[in-house]
Motif scaffolding. Structure first.
Motif, PDB file in Angstrom:
ATOM      1  N   SER A 192      -1.615   2.597 -17.923  1.00 23.12           N
ATOM      2  CA  SER A 192      -2.632   1.903 -18.709  1.00 23.12           C
ATOM      3  C   SER A 192      -3.992   2.568 -18.616  1.00 23.12           C
ATOM      4  N   GLY A 193      -4.076   3.645 -17.826  1.00 28.04           N
ATOM      5  CA  GLY A 193      -5.342   4.335 -17.670  1.00 28.04           C
ATOM      6  C   GLY A 193      -6.229   3.767 -16.576  1.00 28.04           C
ATOM      7  N   LYS A 194      -5.693   2.819 -15.800  1.00 24.23           N
ATOM      8  CA  LYS A 194      -6.475   2.216 -14.722  1.00 24.23           C
ATOM      9  C   LYS A 194      -6.544   3.172 -13.543  1.00 24.23           C
ATOM     10  N   ILE A 195      -7.721   3.275 -12.951  1.00 19.21           N
ATOM     11  CA  ILE A 195      -7.954   4.163 -11.815  1.00 19.21           C
ATOM     12  C   ILE A 195      -7.982   3.353 -10.522  1.00 19.21           C
ATOM     13  N   LEU A 196      -7.327   3.875  -9.496  1.00 16.75           N
ATOM     14  CA  LEU A 196      -7.339   3.243  -8.177  1.00 16.75           C
ATOM     15  C   LEU A 196      -7.853   4.256  -7.156  1.00 16.75           C
ATOM     16  N   ARG A 197      -8.923   3.888  -6.480  1.00 24.77           N
ATOM     17  CA  ARG A 197      -9.487   4.751  -5.450  1.00 24.77           C
ATOM     18  C   ARG A 197      -8.793   4.505  -4.112  1.00 24.77           C
ATOM     19  N   PRO A 198      -8.734   5.507  -3.251  1.00 21.14           N
ATOM     20  CA  PRO A 198      -8.056   5.331  -1.966  1.00 21.14           C
ATOM     21  C   PRO A 198      -8.819   4.415  -1.016  1.00 21.14           C
ATOM     22  N   ARG A 199      -8.064   3.769  -0.155  1.00 19.29           N
ATOM     23  CA  ARG A 199      -8.687   2.989   0.919  1.00 19.29           C
ATOM     24  C   ARG A 199      -9.304   3.937   1.936  1.00 19.29           C
ATOM     25  N   TYR A 200      -8.603   5.021   2.226  1.00 20.70           N
ATOM     26  CA  TYR A 200      -9.172   6.042   3.094  1.00 20.70           C
ATOM     27  C   TYR A 200      -8.513   7.382   2.830  1.00 20.70           C
ATOM     28  N   VAL A 201      -9.237   8.445   3.162  1.00 21.83           N
ATOM     29  CA  VAL A 201      -8.733   9.820   3.127  1.00 21.83           C
ATOM     30  C   VAL A 201      -8.992  10.393   4.514  1.00 21.83           C
ATOM     31  N   TRP A 202      -7.924  10.765   5.219  1.00 18.09           N
ATOM     32  CA  TRP A 202      -8.057  11.188   6.616  1.00 18.09           C
ATOM     33  C   TRP A 202      -7.512  12.597   6.814  1.00 18.09           C
ATOM     34  N   THR A 238     -16.814  19.049   0.094  1.00 16.97           N
ATOM     35  CA  THR A 238     -17.608  18.090   0.860  1.00 16.97           C
ATOM     36  C   THR A 238     -17.290  16.666   0.452  1.00 16.97           C
ATOM     37  N   HIS A 239     -17.125  16.431  -0.844  1.00 24.80           N
ATOM     38  CA  HIS A 239     -16.860  15.077  -1.353  1.00 24.80           C
ATOM     39  C   HIS A 239     -15.440  14.962  -1.899  1.00 24.80           C
ATOM     40  N   LEU A 240     -14.511  15.675  -1.285  1.00 30.40           N
ATOM     41  CA  LEU A 240     -13.128  15.669  -1.769  1.00 30.40           C
ATOM     42  C   LEU A 240     -12.539  14.267  -1.815  1.00 30.40           C
ATOM     43  N   GLU A 241     -12.879  13.441  -0.836  1.00 31.22           N
ATOM     44  CA  GLU A 241     -12.315  12.083  -0.795  1.00 31.22           C
ATOM     45  C   GLU A 241     -12.722  11.252  -2.002  1.00 31.22           C
ATOM     46  N   ASN A 242     -13.826  11.614  -2.636  1.00 31.92           N
ATOM     47  CA  ASN A 242     -14.270  10.902  -3.839  1.00 31.92           C
ATOM     48  C   ASN A 242     -13.594  11.423  -5.106  1.00 31.92           C
ATOM     49  N   ASN A 243     -12.873  12.530  -4.986  1.00 35.43           N
ATOM     50  CA  ASN A 243     -12.255  13.172  -6.145  1.00 35.43           C
ATOM     51  C   ASN A 243     -10.735  13.048  -6.162  1.00 35.43           C
ATOM     52  N   ILE A 244     -10.207  12.142  -5.354  1.00 41.68           N
ATOM     53  CA  ILE A 244      -8.767  11.879  -5.336  1.00 41.68           C
ATOM     54  C   ILE A 244      -8.547  10.426  -5.737  1.00 41.68           C
ATOM     55  N   TYR A 245      -7.680  10.197  -6.710  1.00 44.98           N
ATOM     56  CA  TYR A 245      -7.416   8.829  -7.134  1.00 44.98           C
ATOM     57  C   TYR A 245      -6.046   8.737  -7.804  1.00 44.98           C
ATOM     58  N   LEU A 246      -5.579   7.497  -7.964  1.00 40.32           N
ATOM     59  CA  LEU A 246      -4.342   7.222  -8.688  1.00 40.32           C
ATOM     60  C   LEU A 246      -4.675   6.721 -10.080  1.00 40.32           C
ATOM     61  N   ILE A 283      -4.889  19.479   5.137  1.00 34.31           N
ATOM     62  CA  ILE A 283      -3.811  18.502   5.122  1.00 34.31           C
ATOM     63  C   ILE A 283      -4.425  17.121   5.251  1.00 34.31           C
ATOM     64  N   LEU A 284      -4.155  16.270   4.271  1.00 31.34           N
ATOM     65  CA  LEU A 284      -4.772  14.952   4.210  1.00 31.34           C
ATOM     66  C   LEU A 284      -3.716  13.852   4.185  1.00 31.34           C
ATOM     67  N   LEU A 285      -4.067  12.713   4.744  1.00 33.73           N
ATOM     68  CA  LEU A 285      -3.318  11.477   4.543  1.00 33.73           C
ATOM     69  C   LEU A 285      -4.201  10.559   3.709  1.00 33.73           C
ATOM     70  N   VAL A 286      -3.690  10.128   2.561  1.00 35.62           N
ATOM     71  CA  VAL A 286      -4.468   9.340   1.604  1.00 35.62           C
ATOM     72  C   VAL A 286      -3.741   8.026   1.350  1.00 35.62           C
ATOM     73  N   SER A 330       0.845  -1.192   0.000  1.00 28.74           N
ATOM     74  CA  SER A 330       0.000   0.000   0.000  1.00 28.74           C
ATOM     75  C   SER A 330       0.878   1.237   0.000  1.00 28.74           C
ATOM     76  N   LEU A 331       0.297   2.345  -0.401  1.00 32.97           N
ATOM     77  CA  LEU A 331       1.062   3.577  -0.532  1.00 32.97           C
ATOM     78  C   LEU A 331       0.292   4.724   0.096  1.00 32.97           C
ATOM     79  N   LEU A 332       0.965   5.420   1.006  1.00 30.68           N
ATOM     80  CA  LEU A 332       0.372   6.566   1.692  1.00 30.68           C
ATOM     81  C   LEU A 332       0.905   7.855   1.079  1.00 30.68           C
ATOM     82  N   PHE A 333       0.006   8.809   0.839  1.00 30.30           N
ATOM     83  CA  PHE A 333       0.379  10.135   0.356  1.00 30.30           C
ATOM     84  C   PHE A 333       0.030  11.173   1.413  1.00 30.30           C
ATOM     85  N   TYR A 334       0.960  12.103   1.635  1.00 30.02           N
ATOM     86  CA  TYR A 334       0.669  13.335   2.371  1.00 30.02           C
ATOM     87  C   TYR A 334       0.248  14.353   1.313  1.00 30.02           C
TER      88      TYR A 334
END
Length: 235
Positions: free
Chosen positions: A171-181, A159-167, A193-196, A137-141
């Motif tokens: 290949s164009g594959k999208i990965l959603r975060p496990r959590y945004v804190w 309000t829905h920022l956690e839904n708008n952050i992804y990797l 300041i977020l930990l993703v 897993s990979l954590l981003f500050y």
């Protein structure tokens, strides 16, 4: 939390420095040999931002991936200087304290362990870390704030920022975060300041397999904010 505080203290001190060595040169030496400048070279070499992106001048984002080398650099710098060195602060500089702190942070933030005898990092399956695909897993500050005049008095809705952050991979594959804190407000009124964390290992494959780069994308502010992270830096 301890990692986030340490990162905030680095930037609060205004220490944006890239040493004479390149990050890969520093990473080739064991972390106990690093100077404070070496640590900043590692951290800032991994960091990415949209500071010079003219397409979205109003919302600025700084992102730091917590690779094993970055976690080691943050911990090593705190050991040398103290995480709050610009304030009155007593810090334990004992080697045993550094070992304990790095063991704890490496396991919790990077899912990696330390073999202090061999001077090697070990993945979650007990194997020496040789390739980025061994990381589970990979954590981003992620720090973001509104600075522009185009938005004026309007404060962007997050309000829905956690839904708008992804990797995104090559290949164009999208990965959603496990959590945004860490989000404090529903509008971008000041710095957020977020930990993703992203679960990049999936079954028998890894999200970064067959990719030279991954991209952290922050959407919802007009043009997508997209920052490129070379896989070669993930060590």
């Amino acid at each position: 939390m301890k990692l986030a505080i340490s990162i905030v203290c680095i930037f609060a001190g205004g220490c944006f420095y890239i040493g004479q060595d390149q990050p890969e040169d520093v990473a080739g030496r064991w972390c106990e040999e690093w100077s404070t400048r070496d640590c900043l070279t590692i951290i800032m070499g991994a960091a990415r931002s949209n500071f010079d992106d003219v397409r979205n001048p109003d919302v600025k984002v700084l992102a730091i991936p917590c690779y094993p080398s970055v976690v080691a650099a943050i911990t090593r710098r705190a050991h040398l200087l103290g995480p709050l060195q610009f304030e009155a602060f007593t810090y334990n500089h004992k080697t045993s304290t550094f070992h304990h702190d790095l063991d704890s942070l490496m396991a919790s933030e990077a899912g990696v362990y330390v073999d202090w005898t061999a001077h090697r990092f070990v993945d979650g399956h007990g194997n020496y870390l040789r390739t980025p695909s061994q990381i589970d897993s990979l954590l981003f500050y992620v720090s973001l704030w509104c600075v522009g005049t185009r938005i004026g008095t309007h404060q962007p809705d997050i309000t829905h920022l956690e839904n708008n952050i992804y990797l995104l991979n090559d290949s164009g594959k999208i990965l959603r975060p496990r959590y945004v804190w860490g989000k404090k407000n529903n509008v971008l009124a000041g710095e957020e300041i977020l930990l993703v964390r992203f679960p990049i290992h999936q079954g028998m494959s890894n999200f970064i397999d067959d990719s030279e780069n991954m991209y952290l994308v922050v959407d919802g502010f007009g043009d997508k904010i997209k920052m490129k992270f070379p896989i070669s830096m993930m060590r």
